[in-house]
Design a protein around this motif. Structure first.
Motif, PDB file in Angstrom:
ATOM      1  N   THR A 216       0.876  -1.125  -0.014  1.00  8.28           N
ATOM      2  CA  THR A 216      -0.068   0.000   0.165  1.00  8.28           C
ATOM      3  C   THR A 216       0.683   1.353  -0.039  1.00  8.28           C
ATOM      4  O   THR A 216       2.108   1.201   0.427  1.00  8.28           O
ATOM      5  CB  THR A 216      -0.966   0.102   1.271  1.00  8.28           C
ATOM      6  N   LYS A 217       0.368   2.379  -0.139  1.00 10.55           N
ATOM      7  CA  LYS A 217       1.020   3.738  -0.229  1.00 10.55           C
ATOM      8  C   LYS A 217       1.738   3.841   1.098  1.00 10.55           C
ATOM      9  O   LYS A 217       2.665   4.430   1.276  1.00 10.55           O
ATOM     10  CB  LYS A 217       0.319   4.762  -0.677  1.00 10.55           C
ATOM     11  N   GLU A 218       0.640   3.535   2.284  1.00 10.58           N
ATOM     12  CA  GLU A 218       1.322   3.522   3.477  1.00 10.58           C
ATOM     13  C   GLU A 218       2.296   2.761   3.968  1.00 10.58           C
ATOM     14  O   GLU A 218       3.415   3.236   4.695  1.00 10.58           O
ATOM     15  CB  GLU A 218       0.106   3.238   4.479  1.00 10.58           C
ATOM     16  N   MET A 219       2.440   1.375   3.373  1.00  8.72           N
ATOM     17  CA  MET A 219       3.688   0.629   3.519  1.00  8.72           C
ATOM     18  C   MET A 219       4.678   1.153   3.071  1.00  8.72           C
ATOM     19  O   MET A 219       5.967   1.145   3.573  1.00  8.72           O
ATOM     20  CB  MET A 219       3.195  -0.817   3.065  1.00  8.72           C
ATOM     21  N   VAL A 220       4.777   1.648   1.915  1.00  5.48           N
ATOM     22  CA  VAL A 220       5.820   2.190   1.236  1.00  5.48           C
ATOM     23  C   VAL A 220       6.640   3.680   1.967  1.00  5.48           C
ATOM     24  O   VAL A 220       7.661   3.735   2.079  1.00  5.48           O
ATOM     25  CB  VAL A 220       5.595   2.826  -0.313  1.00  5.48           C
ATOM     26  N   ALA A 221       5.733   4.340   2.291  1.00  2.19           N
ATOM     27  CA  ALA A 221       5.814   5.205   3.162  1.00  2.19           C
ATOM     28  C   ALA A 221       6.556   5.147   4.419  1.00  2.19           C
ATOM     29  O   ALA A 221       7.726   5.556   4.844  1.00  2.19           O
ATOM     30  CB  ALA A 221       4.886   6.415   3.349  1.00  2.19           C
ATOM     31  N   GLU A 222       6.083   3.971   5.167  1.00  8.21           N
ATOM     32  CA  GLU A 222       6.639   3.620   6.239  1.00  8.21           C
ATOM     33  C   GLU A 222       8.129   3.132   6.110  1.00  8.21           C
ATOM     34  O   GLU A 222       8.986   3.296   6.968  1.00  8.21           O
ATOM     35  CB  GLU A 222       5.800   2.378   7.008  1.00  8.21           C
ATOM     36  N   ALA A 223       8.090   2.014   4.900  1.00  2.00           N
ATOM     37  CA  ALA A 223       9.724   1.597   4.564  1.00  2.00           C
ATOM     38  C   ALA A 223      10.624   2.761   4.369  1.00  2.00           C
ATOM     39  O   ALA A 223      11.762   2.669   4.770  1.00  2.00           O
ATOM     40  CB  ALA A 223       9.598   0.740   3.496  1.00  2.00           C
ATOM     41  N   LYS A 224      10.323   3.765   3.670  1.00  6.49           N
ATOM     42  CA  LYS A 224      11.005   4.788   3.359  1.00  6.49           C
ATOM     43  C   LYS A 224      11.381   5.639   4.766  1.00  6.49           C
ATOM     44  O   LYS A 224      12.522   6.067   4.633  1.00  6.49           O
ATOM     45  CB  LYS A 224      10.333   6.015   2.581  1.00  6.49           C
ATOM     46  N   MET A 226      11.962   4.223   7.488  1.00  2.00           N
ATOM     47  CA  MET A 226      12.851   3.452   8.164  1.00  2.00           C
ATOM     48  C   MET A 226      13.972   3.081   7.283  1.00  2.00           C
ATOM     49  O   MET A 226      14.807   2.428   7.782  1.00  2.00           O
ATOM     50  CB  MET A 226      12.226   2.091   8.403  1.00  2.00           C
ATOM     51  N   ASN A 227      14.197   4.198   6.354  1.00  2.94           N
ATOM     52  CA  ASN A 227      15.639   4.091   5.424  1.00  2.94           C
ATOM     53  C   ASN A 227      15.636   2.802   4.952  1.00  2.94           C
ATOM     54  O   ASN A 227      16.641   2.283   4.554  1.00  2.94           O
ATOM     55  CB  ASN A 227      16.702   4.465   6.373  1.00  2.94           C
ATOM     56  N   LEU A 228      14.454   2.183   4.375  1.00  2.00           N
ATOM     57  CA  LEU A 228      14.590   0.673   3.560  1.00  2.00           C
ATOM     58  C   LEU A 228      14.029   0.860   2.316  1.00  2.00           C
ATOM     59  O   LEU A 228      12.804   1.242   2.071  1.00  2.00           O
ATOM     60  CB  LEU A 228      13.735  -0.320   4.288  1.00  2.00           C
ATOM     61  N   PRO A 229      14.819   0.926   1.194  1.00  2.00           N
ATOM     62  CA  PRO A 229      14.386   1.157   0.079  1.00  2.00           C
ATOM     63  C   PRO A 229      13.447  -0.358  -0.396  1.00  2.00           C
ATOM     64  O   PRO A 229      13.811  -1.263   0.076  1.00  2.00           O
ATOM     65  CB  PRO A 229      15.564   0.875  -0.879  1.00  2.00           C
ATOM     66  N   ALA A 230      12.569   0.085  -1.103  1.00  2.00           N
ATOM     67  CA  ALA A 230      11.586  -0.872  -1.510  1.00  2.00           C
ATOM     68  C   ALA A 230      11.506  -0.993  -3.133  1.00  2.00           C
ATOM     69  O   ALA A 230      11.211  -0.037  -3.644  1.00  2.00           O
ATOM     70  CB  ALA A 230      10.093  -0.861  -1.014  1.00  2.00           C
ATOM     71  N   TRP A 231      11.931  -1.989  -3.761  1.00  2.00           N
ATOM     72  CA  TRP A 231      12.260  -1.797  -5.178  1.00  2.00           C
ATOM     73  C   TRP A 231      11.711  -3.250  -5.663  1.00  2.00           C
ATOM     74  O   TRP A 231      12.318  -4.326  -5.804  1.00  2.00           O
ATOM     75  CB  TRP A 231      13.657  -1.930  -5.871  1.00  2.00           C
TER      76      TRP A 231
END
Length: 273
Positions: A216-224, A226-231
């Protein structure tokens, strides 16, 4: 890409927690990361030097390779465990010597293509890619220590990331090379922010993968945050600009694709590259 982390043992998680470090991915060359799935395999046979060279030519950020080990401990790239689909031979890579592998000709989907393609060794891939494109290693069947030794030999430690397919691989890499950035896919149980955070706190990935639709958009924002790239993976039979639009709207800053040249052009036209 396998999702084995639903069956990770608590003891395995505890070992990872005690030893893992947050490791950055290789220094980005572009604002949006383009990962060429098995090289540019729409034009050339997958996981061949020609496919990787085409990805370099088309300005991808990473080539994704599938690392396996021969009977005599050589490292080669092929997605499948056997040579059956991609060559005229039959058999498991683990049961064949490097010399036997090197005699094989990789099939082209273009019946008019008379070029001879071979199964590349890891060292050949490194020699092609070093200082030109980063390498995304889908760690299929190999030794972490042996792989890291080759990376050190060529000074490539800062130009790769490792995609992990199972708990033992995770443990082995954290032991052999604690500073190596490791990418994990989330389990099916991580369907929201809380599920994702639980997984991250347990497995300690350095980067996240998976299918782009799982986030979800919220999951991507949360990962960001936490300084975790999601690719994640965008490659599919339906991959198109419409898919890329939706993925970017979720906040992703990198995608793995079957169409690296087209994705790079799309990003440049959007001012995102």
């Amino acid at each position: 890409m396998m999702k084995t982390f639903l069956v990770l043992l608590i003891a395995g998680f505890a070992w990872v927690n005690a030893n893992a470090q947050p490791n950055p991915a290789p220094k980005p060359r572009h604002r949006f990361i383009v990962i060429a799935h098995r090289g540019d395999h729409v034009i050339y046979p997958e996981n061949t030097l020609a496919a990787y060279a085409e990805a370099i030519k088309n300005k991808a950020d990473y080539v994704e390779i599938d690392l396996r080990t021969t009977k005599d401990s050589a490292l080669v790239s092929m997605h499948d465990a056997t040579i059956n689909r991609m060559t005229g031979g039959k058999g498991a890579i683990k049961d064949m010597t490097l010399n036997e592998i090197e005699q094989l000709q990789v099939k082209s989907r273009d019946s008019l293509d008379k070029t001879i393609y071979r199964v590349p060794t890891f060292e050949q891939i490194i020699n092609l890619c070093k200082d030109k494109i980063y390498i995304y290693i889908d760690f299929k069947q190999a030794s972490a220590a042996a792989t890291y030794a080759v990376l050190k030999k060529y000074g490539m430690e800062k130009q790769v990331l490792i995609y992990i397919n199972g708990i033992q691989q995770l443990i082995d890499w954290r032991s052999a090379a604690p500073d190596m950035p490791l990418m994990l896919s989330m389990p099916n149980s991580a369907k929201d922010v809380e599920g994702m955070k639980t997984f991250i706190n347990q497995a300690k990935p350095d980067l996240l993968d998976g299918d782009w639709k799982e986030y979800t958009k919220e999951m991507v924002a949360e990962a960001k945050g936490m300084n975790l790239p999601a690719w994640p993976d965008a490659q599919s039979k339906d991959e198109s600009a419409a898919i890329w639009d939706q993925a970017i709207a979720k906040g992703f800053t990198g995608l793995q694709t079957d169409h690296p040249a087209a994705l790079v052009k799309y990003l440049e036209e959007k001012g995102l590259r």
